[in-house]
Design an enzyme around this catalytic site. Structure first.
Site, PDB file in Angstrom:
ATOM      1  N   LYS A 188       0.824  -1.222   0.000  1.00 20.16           N
ATOM      2  CA  LYS A 188       0.000   0.000   0.000  1.00 20.16           C
ATOM      3  C   LYS A 188       0.854   1.266   0.000  1.00 20.16           C
ATOM      4  O   LYS A 188       0.542   2.228  -0.701  1.00 20.16           O
ATOM      5  CB  LYS A 188      -0.940   0.000   1.204  1.00 20.16           C
ATOM      6  CG  LYS A 188      -1.996  -1.096   1.198  1.00 20.16           C
ATOM      7  CD  LYS A 188      -2.974  -0.954   2.344  1.00 20.16           C
ATOM      8  CE  LYS A 188      -2.316  -1.027   3.703  1.00 20.16           C
ATOM      9  NZ  LYS A 188      -1.648  -2.334   3.962  1.00 20.16           N
ATOM     10  N   LEU A 201       3.933   1.634  -1.114  1.00 11.50           N
ATOM     11  CA  LEU A 201       4.546   1.768  -2.438  1.00 11.50           C
ATOM     12  C   LEU A 201       3.591   2.460  -3.403  1.00 11.50           C
ATOM     13  O   LEU A 201       3.967   3.393  -4.122  1.00 11.50           O
ATOM     14  CB  LEU A 201       4.913   0.391  -2.996  1.00 11.50           C
ATOM     15  CG  LEU A 201       6.190  -0.290  -2.518  1.00 11.50           C
ATOM     16  CD1 LEU A 201       6.357  -1.612  -3.246  1.00 11.50           C
ATOM     17  CD2 LEU A 201       7.400   0.597  -2.748  1.00 11.50           C
ATOM     18  N   LYS A 259      -1.526   9.098   6.077  1.00 14.39           N
ATOM     19  CA  LYS A 259      -1.653   7.761   6.661  1.00 14.39           C
ATOM     20  C   LYS A 259      -2.286   7.974   8.030  1.00 14.39           C
ATOM     21  O   LYS A 259      -1.581   8.156   9.039  1.00 14.39           O
ATOM     22  CB  LYS A 259      -0.287   7.086   6.777  1.00 14.39           C
ATOM     23  CG  LYS A 259      -0.346   5.617   7.183  1.00 14.39           C
ATOM     24  CD  LYS A 259       1.053   5.007   7.193  1.00 14.39           C
ATOM     25  CE  LYS A 259       1.016   3.553   7.669  1.00 14.39           C
ATOM     26  NZ  LYS A 259       0.399   2.658   6.672  1.00 14.39           N
ATOM     27  N   GLU A 277      -3.698   6.500   2.688  1.00 17.03           N
ATOM     28  CA  GLU A 277      -3.356   5.082   2.811  1.00 17.03           C
ATOM     29  C   GLU A 277      -4.016   4.475   4.042  1.00 17.03           C
ATOM     30  O   GLU A 277      -3.859   4.981   5.157  1.00 17.03           O
ATOM     31  CB  GLU A 277      -1.844   4.887   2.913  1.00 17.03           C
ATOM     32  CG  GLU A 277      -1.445   3.426   3.052  1.00 17.03           C
ATOM     33  CD  GLU A 277       0.024   3.241   3.391  1.00 17.03           C
ATOM     34  OE1 GLU A 277       0.370   2.132   3.866  1.00 17.03           O
ATOM     35  OE2 GLU A 277       0.819   4.167   3.190  1.00 17.03           O
TER      36      GLU A 277
END
Length: 222
Positions: A14, A16, A36, A114
């Site tokens: 994820k 990446l 994130k 993310e």
């Protein structure tokens, strides 16, 4: 251009893909932020708890962001987020995440969010990662970690995403197991069964950077 990156499980790639998508947005000249919201697995530093993936996302965001803007809920042990939050006696507040996301929308044209773990990972006693995506009302891109068992994991995740009502813009095949038997056949099976486009195939990379990953990806058409 706002996206929510989820995956078939943990360590499927994820981050990446998040960095690769951010790079593609930056190459289009867009003010780009990565987020994130929840990270479990962090190092203790003189600046507090810092998660390596969130640091990479912070480093690529432009205009620049503080660490807390990228990762408002960070926990030290690399365990399920709701367990890490309970252990730290610091509950995950999805309303706070939503407020932070909306602030980023005021300063950035593209935002890549993310998720942690997979689509149904619990965050609070009542809500999970899917609930966070619904709160932010983001379209989804699924990262499939290519390893034995990925077909079942991918199709179940697609089913759950569609049941949630969030649009699935596409999926990405990431070769986490370089020696996976019949990897190409697995990809073709998923292409036949997932009614969303394949947006990229990331090989097993010896050197990893956002610029390199971006060459294997394409942004969704809508």
């Amino acid at each position: 251009m706002h996206y929510f990156i989820t995956g078939t499980d943990t360590d499927c790639g994820k981050t990446l893909v998040t960095l690769g998508f951010m790079q593609l947005c930056l190459q289009r000249g867009l003010k780009t932020a990565g987020m994130k919201p929840v990270a479990a697995g962090a190092l203790r530093t003189h600046e507090g708890l810092l998660n390596p993936d969130a640091l990479a996302i912070q480093g690529l965001s432009n205009p620049t962001l503080s660490y807390h803007e990228v990762n408002p809920f960070c926990y030290e042990p690399a365990v399920a987020p709701h367990l890490a939050a309970r252990h730290a006696s610091r509950p995950i507040d999805l309303e706070a995440v939503e407020r932070q996301y909306k602030q980023l929308c005021n300063s950035h044209e593209a935002i890549v969010v993310e998720g942690a773990g997979g689509w149904k990972v619990p965050l609070t006693p009542e809500e999970d990662m899917a609930a966070l995506c619904r709160r932010l009302d983001l379209p989804v891109v699924l990262v499939v970690g290519l390893r034995l068992g990925c077909i079942n994991h991918a199709l179940l995740t697609v089913e759950a995403i569609l049941a949630s009502g969030q649009p699935l813009l596409g999926w990405i095949a990431n070769h986490v197991d370089a020696n996976m038997a019949m990897a190409e056949d697995n990809i073709q099976t998923l292409k036949q069964r997932i009614k969303a486009p394949l947006l990229g195939r990331i090989p097993r990379l010896d050197q990893v950077s956002a610029e390199i990953v971006a060459t294997y990806l394409s942004l969704p058409s809508s």
